[in-house]
Design an enzyme around this catalytic site. Structure first.
Site, PDB file in Angstrom:
ATOM      1  N   ASP A  53       0.812  -1.208   0.000  1.00  9.65           N
ATOM      2  CA  ASP A  53       0.000   0.000   0.000  1.00  9.65           C
ATOM      3  C   ASP A  53       0.856   1.273   0.000  1.00  9.65           C
ATOM      4  OD1 ASP A  53      -2.390   1.249  -0.096  1.00  9.65           O
ATOM      5  OD2 ASP A  53      -2.954   0.866   1.976  1.00  9.65           O
ATOM      6  N   HIS A  99       3.200   2.424  -8.932  1.00 10.62           N
ATOM      7  CA  HIS A  99       3.071   0.964  -9.006  1.00 10.62           C
ATOM      8  C   HIS A  99       4.334   0.338  -9.594  1.00 10.62           C
ATOM      9  CE1 HIS A  99      -0.921   1.210  -7.556  1.00 10.62           C
ATOM     10  NE2 HIS A  99      -1.457   1.719  -8.648  1.00 10.62           N
ATOM     11  N   THR A 151     -10.263  -7.821  -5.367  1.00 12.28           N
ATOM     12  CA  THR A 151     -11.521  -7.881  -6.126  1.00 12.28           C
ATOM     13  C   THR A 151     -12.172  -6.495  -6.185  1.00 12.28           C
ATOM     14  OG1 THR A 151     -12.514  -8.702  -4.061  1.00 12.28           O
ATOM     15  CG2 THR A 151     -12.096 -10.325  -5.775  1.00 12.28           C
ATOM     16  N   GLU A 152     -11.802  -5.623  -5.257  1.00  7.30           N
ATOM     17  CA  GLU A 152     -12.362  -4.263  -5.238  1.00  7.30           C
ATOM     18  C   GLU A 152     -11.574  -3.313  -6.147  1.00  7.30           C
ATOM     19  OE1 GLU A 152     -11.812  -6.072  -2.322  1.00  7.30           O
ATOM     20  OE2 GLU A 152     -13.935  -6.599  -2.335  1.00  7.30           O
ATOM     21  N   ARG A 155       1.480  -4.238   6.832  1.00  6.85           N
ATOM     22  CA  ARG A 155       0.725  -3.294   6.014  1.00  6.85           C
ATOM     23  C   ARG A 155       1.483  -1.982   5.971  1.00  6.85           C
ATOM     24  NH1 ARG A 155      -5.487  -2.380   4.464  1.00  6.85           N
ATOM     25  NH2 ARG A 155      -4.965  -0.761   2.982  1.00  6.85           N
ATOM     26  N   LEU A 168      11.506 -20.511  -1.719  1.00  6.47           N
ATOM     27  CA  LEU A 168      10.517 -19.533  -1.235  1.00  6.47           C
ATOM     28  C   LEU A 168       9.216 -19.786  -1.989  1.00  6.47           C
ATOM     29  CD1 LEU A 168       9.828 -16.767   0.260  1.00  6.47           C
ATOM     30  CD2 LEU A 168      10.463 -15.655  -1.876  1.00  6.47           C
ATOM     31  N   ARG A 217       0.103   7.871 -10.898  1.00  6.01           N
ATOM     32  CA  ARG A 217      -0.024   6.741  -9.962  1.00  6.01           C
ATOM     33  C   ARG A 217       0.694   5.487 -10.455  1.00  6.01           C
ATOM     34  NH1 ARG A 217      -3.617   6.748  -6.018  1.00  6.01           N
ATOM     35  NH2 ARG A 217      -3.915   4.514  -6.259  1.00  6.01           N
ATOM     36  N   GLY A 259       0.380   4.898  -4.751  1.00 12.87           N
ATOM     37  CA  GLY A 259      -0.250   6.090  -5.325  1.00 12.87           C
ATOM     38  C   GLY A 259       0.248   7.357  -4.642  1.00 12.87           C
ATOM     39  N   ARG A 260       0.267   7.340  -3.298  1.00 12.30           N
ATOM     40  CA  ARG A 260       0.710   8.518  -2.542  1.00 12.30           C
ATOM     41  C   ARG A 260       2.195   8.778  -2.736  1.00 12.30           C
ATOM     42  NH1 ARG A 260      -1.898   6.534   2.818  1.00 12.30           N
ATOM     43  NH2 ARG A 260      -2.166   4.708   1.488  1.00 12.30           N
TER      44      ARG A 260
HETATM   45  C1  FPP Z   1      -1.799  -0.212  -3.348  1.00  9.80           C
HETATM   46  O1  FPP Z   1      -1.364   1.125  -3.375  1.00  9.80           O
HETATM   47  C2  FPP Z   1      -1.207  -0.948  -4.459  1.00  9.80           C
HETATM   48  C3  FPP Z   1      -1.937  -1.583  -5.425  1.00  9.80           C
HETATM   49  C4  FPP Z   1      -3.395  -1.579  -5.449  1.00  9.80           C
HETATM   50  C5  FPP Z   1      -1.264  -2.265  -6.535  1.00  9.80           C
HETATM   51  C6  FPP Z   1      -0.003  -2.992  -6.205  1.00  9.80           C
HETATM   52  C7  FPP Z   1       0.439  -3.685  -7.410  1.00  9.80           C
HETATM   53  C8  FPP Z   1       1.676  -3.668  -7.914  1.00  9.80           C
HETATM   54  C9  FPP Z   1       2.836  -3.031  -7.260  1.00  9.80           C
HETATM   55  C10 FPP Z   1       1.859  -4.344  -9.212  1.00  9.80           C
HETATM   56  C11 FPP Z   1       2.729  -5.502  -9.095  1.00  9.80           C
HETATM   57  C12 FPP Z   1       2.017  -6.756  -9.234  1.00  9.80           C
HETATM   58  C13 FPP Z   1       2.679  -7.893  -9.402  1.00  9.80           C
HETATM   59  C14 FPP Z   1       2.025  -9.190  -9.229  1.00  9.80           C
HETATM   60  C15 FPP Z   1       4.089  -7.915  -9.744  1.00  9.80           C
HETATM   61  P1  FPP Z   1      -2.424   2.259  -3.659  1.00  9.80           P
HETATM   62  O2  FPP Z   1      -2.558   2.420  -5.135  1.00  9.80           O
HETATM   63  O3  FPP Z   1      -3.686   1.944  -2.945  1.00  9.80           O
HETATM   64  O4  FPP Z   1      -1.719   3.510  -3.067  1.00  9.80           O
HETATM   65  P2  FPP Z   1      -2.426   4.721  -2.316  1.00  9.80           P
HETATM   66  O5  FPP Z   1      -3.169   4.130  -1.152  1.00  9.80           O
HETATM   67  O6  FPP Z   1      -1.281   5.571  -1.913  1.00  9.80           O
HETATM   68  O7  FPP Z   1      -3.321   5.389  -3.308  1.00  9.80           O
END
Ligand code: FPP
Length: 224
Positions: free
Chosen positions: A2, A19, A48-49, A166, A113, A15, A5-6
């Protein structure tokens, strides 16, 4: 994972750049896991959300999954990582489904692993799926117990998590391993996922090592 995005917003980036940085960090954390002797690692990549996010972001995340398999599979296999998927593959693009299945097949005998990737995963969805399968299999009510339910979940064969980390300071479960987390220890850090490095990871494991896990009972030191 998590806070991607921030992390990006703080730097005036889109964003998806967050990622991508999060994906780079994943590689560091996988390497550190092998070094620390972690046997099972589960990452929550797409819930899923998350389908409710803007189309561009959803498509970008799908592309990242595909790129990661293309770029990293050889190395992961060489390092002895076994890839597993938890969640439903059905809704993903057929080409991505094939890649995921091929990656699982290639690495199925590795055991350094066990890396479970939660993608299109939801804890409630997993339980619904398990109940449907039990009914289809004709399981009798009296046969249902904790152990049987665990065997019907996507995580069958993988032990319940000892520790759930988390990042980004959110104090929510967010539909993650809701059955399996019954007695997991939580570690919450304000650090955004792309900055959650090996030292932060070590701190989390050290904090875990100091916990007194009682599973609803009493610890040895307080028994008498
Ligand atoms: C949460 O941060 C992150 C996600 C919803 C996506 C995480 C996915 C990846 C890093 C892609 C990699 C995937 C694989 C399997 C290699 P957020 O977007 O909710 O951030 P925020 O809370 O700051 O907006």
């Amino acid at each position: 994972m998590d806070g991607n995005g921030r992390w990006a917003l703080q730097r005036g980036l889109p964003r998806l750049a967050g990622h991508r940085a999060g994906t780079e960090n994943l590689r560091r954390i996988i390497t550190a896991s092998v070094e620390f002797g972690i046997k099972y690692l589960t990452i929550y990549a797409f819930s899923t959300e998350n389908w409710g996010r803007p189309r561009e972001e959803v498509e970008g995340l799908m592309r990242i999954l595909e790129d990661v398999i293309d770029r990293e599979l050889g190395e992961l296999h060489k390092e002895g990582v076994q890839l597993r998927h938890i969640g439903r593959l059905e809704r993903l693009d057929p080409a991505i489904q094939e890649k995921v299945l091929a990656a699982i097949d290639l690495t199925r005998n590795n055991n350094r692993l066990i890396l479970s990737v939660a993608f299109n995963y939801g804890g409630r969805d997993e339980i619904v799926c398990a109940i449907q399968k039990m009914i289809r299999d004709g399981v009798k009510a009296e046969e249902v117990n904790d152990e049987l339910v665990s065997r019907y979940l996507f995580t069958a064969g993988v032990p319940d998590p000892d520790l759930i980390i988390r990042t980004s300071g959110e104090l929510r479960v967010s539909n993650f391993l809701i059955w399996q987390a019954a007695y997991s220890e939580w570690y919450i850090t304000p650090t955004y996922w792309p900055d959650f490095d090996k030292e932060e990871y070590r701190k989390a494991l050290e904090a875990y090592a100091r916990r007194d896990r009682r599973y609803g009972g009493l610890s040895d030191s307080t028994k008498d």
